[in-house]
Design an enzyme around this catalytic site. Structure first.
Site, PDB file in Angstrom:
ATOM      1  N   LYS A 161       0.813  -1.226   0.000  1.00 26.46           N
ATOM      2  CA  LYS A 161       0.000   0.000   0.000  1.00 26.46           C
ATOM      3  C   LYS A 161       0.846   1.275   0.000  1.00 26.46           C
ATOM      4  O   LYS A 161       2.019   1.285   0.330  1.00 26.46           O
ATOM      5  CB  LYS A 161      -0.994  -0.037   1.149  1.00 26.46           C
ATOM      6  CG  LYS A 161      -2.134  -0.998   0.789  1.00 26.46           C
ATOM      7  CD  LYS A 161      -3.354  -0.862   1.614  1.00 26.46           C
ATOM      8  CE  LYS A 161      -4.443  -1.769   1.008  1.00 26.46           C
ATOM      9  NZ  LYS A 161      -5.526  -2.029   1.942  1.00 26.46           N
ATOM     10  N   ARG A 205      -4.043 -10.098   4.553  1.00 27.34           N
ATOM     11  CA  ARG A 205      -4.455 -10.039   3.137  1.00 27.34           C
ATOM     12  C   ARG A 205      -3.242  -9.569   2.329  1.00 27.34           C
ATOM     13  O   ARG A 205      -2.807  -8.439   2.474  1.00 27.34           O
ATOM     14  CB  ARG A 205      -5.639  -9.081   2.996  1.00 27.34           C
ATOM     15  CG  ARG A 205      -6.202  -9.021   1.591  1.00 27.34           C
ATOM     16  CD  ARG A 205      -7.361  -8.036   1.503  1.00 27.34           C
ATOM     17  NE  ARG A 205      -7.935  -8.023   0.173  1.00 27.34           N
ATOM     18  CZ  ARG A 205      -7.445  -7.324  -0.842  1.00 27.34           C
ATOM     19  NH1 ARG A 205      -6.365  -6.594  -0.692  1.00 27.34           N
ATOM     20  NH2 ARG A 205      -8.045  -7.359  -2.035  1.00 27.34           N
TER      21      ARG A 205
END
Ligand code: HH2
Length: 258
Positions: free
Chosen positions: A202, A237
């Site tokens: 991210k 995840r």
């Protein structure tokens, strides 16, 4: 949980698995690498992304879901906010729906409840189109926690069998908000639900480390996952399954003392 994005425009893997056969191969590789869950998504939720109609989501999803369900390994999760997509997926044997919009839609809660399935309830401030336009909180940890508690209660009332909560790293959050949430995962754990954490590749990792290319964010991802595991996170995840499996093995050995 391995991420399988069947989208032309995902931020992290930029359409690499848009072709169904390539996606199926990638899904099966992640299972070989030790993923317990595959999270299959047909709508990108990157900042600024526009929603995809349910028809198009199903057109992308079904040719990939069916062979992976036949494969019989692992739990299949579908990353969707659409009650219609969830219904079709659950009817075919999917047992987990991952909703980045935190089951705000009562029809989605009802569909998952009717099938007695599980759900990941993620926190997002607003919608992907606008969520990164100067997000503000008085107390990010408390606000995320209260939201997850409320949505989980509604989900259980609708019959959802198992609730998993997720603080939604990068969804309407600044770098400081993301770090504050990472530092306070144990507070979110007080809700009593398992936590799923999605930090993989991210933007905040890029901001901290200077890694502009998503593919250069593996080390940052591993470190953030270690923080999560030490604070009780149950599901990571990730795009890089082998790295996450080894991370879990190391943290488990460290925590168990053997
Ligand atoms: N992050 C993304 C998508 N879905 N679901 C949960 N529960 N938690 C997350 O942190 C999360 C999520 C965004 O990442 P990615 O799937 O790689 O990209 P895109 O949304 O562009 O497909």
């Amino acid at each position: 949980m391995g991420v399988l994005n069947i989208t032309p425009d995902s931020f992290s893997d930029g359409g690499r698995f848009f072709d169904p056969q390539t996606a199926i191969t990638q899904g099966s590789r992640m299972l070989d690498e030790g993923a317990d869950i595959l999270d299959v998504g047909a709508e990108s939720t990157r900042p600024g992304a526009t929603p995809v109609p349910a028809e198009e989501e199903l057109r992308r999803l079904l040719p990939v879901l069916e062979p992976l369900l036949d494969d019989g390994r692992g739990i299949l999760s579908v990353d969707t906010s659409s009650p219609r997509v969830a219904e079709e997926a659950l009817r075919r044997g999917v047992s987990l729906i991952n909703d980045v919009r935190g089951l705000r839609n009562p029809n989605l809660r009802e569909v998952i409840g009717k099938h007695g399935a599980a759900a990941i309830i993620m926190h997002m401030l607003g919608e992907p189109t606008t969520m990164q336009d100067s997000p503000q909180y008085d107390n990010v940890v408390e606000e995320v926690k209260v939201y997850l508690a409320q949505q989980s209660k509604l989900a259980i009332e609708a019959g959802v069998q198992q609730v998993i909560v997720d603080p939604g790293i990068g969804f309407g959050k600044t770098v400081a908000h993301n770090l504050e949430l990472l530092r306070n995962l144990s507070s979110i754990g007080e809700l009593g639900y398992p936590i799923c954490l999605g930090v993989s590749r991210k933007a905040f990792i890029g901001r901290v480390t200077g890694a502009l290319d998503q593919m250069d964010r593996l080390e940052g991802t591993i470190v953030a996952n270690v923080f999560g595991l030490l604070d009780g996170v149950k599901i990571l995840r990730v795009h890089d399954v082998t790295a996450a499996v080894r991370t879990i093995q190391m943290v488990t050995a460290y925590s168990d003392g053997n």
